[in-house]
Design a protein around this motif. Structure first.
Motif, PDB file in Angstrom:
ATOM      1  N   TYR A 143       0.820  -1.211   0.000  1.00 58.08           N
ATOM      2  CA  TYR A 143       0.000   0.000   0.000  1.00 58.08           C
ATOM      3  C   TYR A 143       0.856   1.265   0.000  1.00 58.08           C
ATOM      4  O   TYR A 143       1.920   1.315   0.585  1.00 58.08           O
ATOM      5  CB  TYR A 143      -0.989   0.009   1.168  1.00 58.08           C
ATOM      6  N   ASP A 148       0.774   5.058   0.972  1.00 59.07           N
ATOM      7  CA  ASP A 148       0.118   6.133   1.723  1.00 59.07           C
ATOM      8  C   ASP A 148       1.183   7.109   2.219  1.00 59.07           C
ATOM      9  O   ASP A 148       2.328   7.067   1.759  1.00 59.07           O
ATOM     10  CB  ASP A 148      -0.730   5.557   2.875  1.00 59.07           C
ATOM     11  N   TYR A 179      -3.553  -0.352  -2.478  1.00 61.52           N
ATOM     12  CA  TYR A 179      -4.160   0.880  -1.974  1.00 61.52           C
ATOM     13  C   TYR A 179      -3.278   2.067  -2.339  1.00 61.52           C
ATOM     14  O   TYR A 179      -2.047   1.964  -2.343  1.00 61.52           O
ATOM     15  CB  TYR A 179      -4.288   0.806  -0.450  1.00 61.52           C
ATOM     16  N   SER A 185      -3.723  10.135  -1.488  1.00 55.71           N
ATOM     17  CA  SER A 185      -3.225  11.306  -2.217  1.00 55.71           C
ATOM     18  C   SER A 185      -1.721  11.503  -2.019  1.00 55.71           C
ATOM     19  O   SER A 185      -1.064  12.119  -2.857  1.00 55.71           O
ATOM     20  CB  SER A 185      -3.982  12.566  -1.804  1.00 55.71           C
ATOM     21  N   LYS A 223     -10.105  -0.901  -7.593  1.00 60.23           N
ATOM     22  CA  LYS A 223     -10.131  -0.011  -6.424  1.00 60.23           C
ATOM     23  C   LYS A 223      -9.087   1.100  -6.544  1.00 60.23           C
ATOM     24  O   LYS A 223      -9.366   2.260  -6.241  1.00 60.23           O
ATOM     25  CB  LYS A 223      -9.866  -0.808  -5.152  1.00 60.23           C
ATOM     26  N   LEU A 265      -1.695   4.655   9.929  1.00 59.83           N
ATOM     27  CA  LEU A 265      -2.747   4.863   8.925  1.00 59.83           C
ATOM     28  C   LEU A 265      -3.364   3.567   8.437  1.00 59.83           C
ATOM     29  O   LEU A 265      -4.577   3.477   8.236  1.00 59.83           O
ATOM     30  CB  LEU A 265      -2.180   5.668   7.731  1.00 59.83           C
ATOM     31  N   ASN A 266      -2.530   2.553   8.234  1.00 59.02           N
ATOM     32  CA  ASN A 266      -3.057   1.283   7.721  1.00 59.02           C
ATOM     33  C   ASN A 266      -4.067   0.672   8.688  1.00 59.02           C
ATOM     34  O   ASN A 266      -5.128   0.185   8.280  1.00 59.02           O
ATOM     35  CB  ASN A 266      -1.901   0.319   7.448  1.00 59.02           C
ATOM     36  N   ARG A 268      -7.331   2.572   8.497  1.00 61.33           N
ATOM     37  CA  ARG A 268      -8.086   2.214   7.285  1.00 61.33           C
ATOM     38  C   ARG A 268      -8.788   0.869   7.450  1.00 61.33           C
ATOM     39  O   ARG A 268      -9.942   0.711   7.043  1.00 61.33           O
ATOM     40  CB  ARG A 268      -7.138   2.149   6.074  1.00 61.33           C
ATOM     41  N   GLU A 312     -12.834   0.476   7.172  1.00 63.93           N
ATOM     42  CA  GLU A 312     -13.381  -0.379   6.120  1.00 63.93           C
ATOM     43  C   GLU A 312     -14.262  -1.484   6.732  1.00 63.93           C
ATOM     44  O   GLU A 312     -15.375  -1.741   6.264  1.00 63.93           O
ATOM     45  CB  GLU A 312     -12.238  -0.972   5.297  1.00 63.93           C
ATOM     46  N   GLU A 365     -18.523  -2.570  -0.897  1.00 63.52           N
ATOM     47  CA  GLU A 365     -17.058  -2.603  -0.796  1.00 63.52           C
ATOM     48  C   GLU A 365     -16.409  -1.327  -1.313  1.00 63.52           C
ATOM     49  O   GLU A 365     -15.464  -0.818  -0.725  1.00 63.52           O
ATOM     50  CB  GLU A 365     -16.510  -3.793  -1.593  1.00 63.52           C
ATOM     51  N   GLN A 366     -16.923  -0.832  -2.430  1.00 61.63           N
ATOM     52  CA  GLN A 366     -16.354   0.375  -3.042  1.00 61.63           C
ATOM     53  C   GLN A 366     -16.493   1.578  -2.100  1.00 61.63           C
ATOM     54  O   GLN A 366     -15.544   2.348  -1.908  1.00 61.63           O
ATOM     55  CB  GLN A 366     -17.071   0.649  -4.374  1.00 61.63           C
ATOM     56  N   PHE A 388     -14.204   1.248   0.919  1.00 58.15           N
ATOM     57  CA  PHE A 388     -12.831   1.570   0.508  1.00 58.15           C
ATOM     58  C   PHE A 388     -12.648   3.093   0.444  1.00 58.15           C
ATOM     59  O   PHE A 388     -11.651   3.639   0.936  1.00 58.15           O
ATOM     60  CB  PHE A 388     -12.555   0.935  -0.867  1.00 58.15           C
ATOM     61  N   GLN A 389     -13.630   3.786  -0.126  1.00 56.21           N
ATOM     62  CA  GLN A 389     -13.539   5.246  -0.241  1.00 56.21           C
ATOM     63  C   GLN A 389     -13.599   5.930   1.131  1.00 56.21           C
ATOM     64  O   GLN A 389     -12.927   6.941   1.357  1.00 56.21           O
ATOM     65  CB  GLN A 389     -14.653   5.778  -1.133  1.00 56.21           C
ATOM     66  N   ALA A 424     -12.500   4.629   3.913  1.00 54.62           N
ATOM     67  CA  ALA A 424     -11.175   4.424   4.503  1.00 54.62           C
ATOM     68  C   ALA A 424     -10.171   5.419   3.918  1.00 54.62           C
ATOM     69  O   ALA A 424      -9.334   5.975   4.629  1.00 54.62           O
ATOM     70  CB  ALA A 424     -10.722   2.987   4.255  1.00 54.62           C
ATOM     71  N   LEU A 425     -10.294   5.689   2.620  1.00 60.14           N
ATOM     72  CA  LEU A 425      -9.420   6.656   1.961  1.00 60.14           C
ATOM     73  C   LEU A 425      -9.616   8.064   2.547  1.00 60.14           C
ATOM     74  O   LEU A 425      -8.645   8.750   2.892  1.00 60.14           O
ATOM     75  CB  LEU A 425      -9.715   6.661   0.452  1.00 60.14           C
ATOM     76  N   ASP A 470      -8.188   8.258   6.006  1.00 58.38           N
ATOM     77  CA  ASP A 470      -6.726   8.285   5.866  1.00 58.38           C
ATOM     78  C   ASP A 470      -6.264   9.722   5.573  1.00 58.38           C
ATOM     79  O   ASP A 470      -5.330  10.245   6.207  1.00 58.38           O
ATOM     80  CB  ASP A 470      -6.333   7.333   4.720  1.00 58.38           C
ATOM     81  N   GLU A 471      -6.948  10.384   4.625  1.00 51.09           N
ATOM     82  CA  GLU A 471      -6.554  11.743   4.242  1.00 51.09           C
ATOM     83  C   GLU A 471      -6.697  12.705   5.427  1.00 51.09           C
ATOM     84  O   GLU A 471      -5.815  13.552   5.661  1.00 51.09           O
ATOM     85  CB  GLU A 471      -7.412  12.239   3.069  1.00 51.09           C
ATOM     86  N   VAL A 476     -15.942  12.254  -1.099  1.00 48.97           N
ATOM     87  CA  VAL A 476     -16.425  10.981  -0.556  1.00 48.97           C
ATOM     88  C   VAL A 476     -17.561  11.181   0.454  1.00 48.97           C
ATOM     89  O   VAL A 476     -18.548  10.445   0.439  1.00 48.97           O
ATOM     90  CB  VAL A 476     -15.261  10.198   0.102  1.00 48.97           C
TER      91      VAL A 476
END
Lengths: 121, 147
Positions: free
Chosen positions: A22, A24, A55, A58, A86, B22-23, B26, B30, B40-41, B44-45, B47-48, B51-52, B122
């Motif tokens: 991943y 990040d 994964y 940004s 994904k 971070l992992n 996430r 999720e 799932e999609q 995933f978003q 979690a993204l 993360d941000e 998101v």
């Protein structure tokens, strides 16, 4: 378990960057160092192989932004290949397909470099 | 929302301000999002986006100081999936930033600033408040029905 690995491989006329794991804010600096090394060695035909990347955030996308201008300024390109749906979705969410060529696999990306080289002569 | 009787806290943890966390964050987002009923999609978003937001807290609110921590909470209420992040670092209001125009972004070959853009793309609602005790609360909400 390895979080992220990045390796460089020659696939003439391009250098392939294989990503695994991943990408990040924690792991992006590793990719940045790898791309920096390629560009410092004047390798401007770059394929990034996403096949084993699970994964991207940004922080990972930002690394490609950091080098694209320099690489294209030297008649090269960073072509992206082999993304899972994904990972592609993250690029697509932000409109990155406007700026980067994204291919299903590494060989398609390599073929574009070959065709470009033939056109230039 | 927090006063609603059906408000349920699913997860709460103090997270060190280190990017290696971070992992883990996430994975929790999720898993909880899937459990709540998102596909799932979307999970995933979510979690993204989280993360941000966490990356911004670690890098901007605390300037990369790895010795701090922030509070990470997931709660649900009716159809709302709510992620709350509370920090005591520098105030960083993602709502105060203008929306990114990606055409201009690419034209200018910029780098960075994408995280907040992702959060807004998101999430359905993003709320940022700074309390008098100098804690910053970022609350991000995704509704199940608006998928």
């Amino acid at each position: 378990m390895s979080q992220f690995t990045v390796a460089i491989r020659d696939n003439h006329p391009a250098q392939v960057v294989d990503l695994n794991g991943y990408l990040d804010a924690h792991t992006a600096p590793q990719l940045e160092q790898t791309l920096q090394r390629l560009v410092s060695d004047q390798n401007y035909n770059i394929i990034v192989n996403f096949r084993d990347l699970t994964y991207i955030s940004s922080a990972g996308l930002g690394v490609f932004m950091a080098f694209i201008e320099d690489v294209r300024g030297n008649q090269g390109d960073i072509k992206l290949a082999g993304m899972s749906p994904k990972v592609y979705n993250v690029f697509d969410l932000l409109g990155f397909p406007m700026l980067y060529e994204i291919y299903d696999d590494e060989q398609q990306a390599r073929q574009r470099f070959i065709e470009r080289n033939e056109a230039i002569g | 929302m927090q006063n609603k009787p059906n408000h349920t806290i699913c997860f709460r943890q103090d997270v060190p301000t280190r990017t290696e966390e971070l992992n883990h964050i996430r994975e929790i987002v999720e898993a909880e999002a899937l459990r709540f009923g998102f596909d799932e999609q979307t999970a995933f978003q979510l979690a993204l986006a989280v993360d941000e937001a966490c990356t911004n807290i670690i890098k901007h609110s605390y300037g990369g100081d790895p010795s701090q921590s922030f509070e990470f909470e997931i709660s649900t209420a009716d159809d709302s999936f709510v992620i709350s992040l509370t920090d005591r670092g520098k105030t960083f209001n993602p709502k105060g930033l203008p929306q990114l125009d990606m055409y201009r972004y690419f034209e200018q070959m910029r780098r960075g600033g994408l995280g907040v853009h992702i959060i807004h793309l998101v999430m359905d609602d993003v709320d940022y408040t700074t309390a008098t005790n100098h804690s910053n609360l970022l609350r991000m909400i995704k509704h199940l029905q608006e998928e």
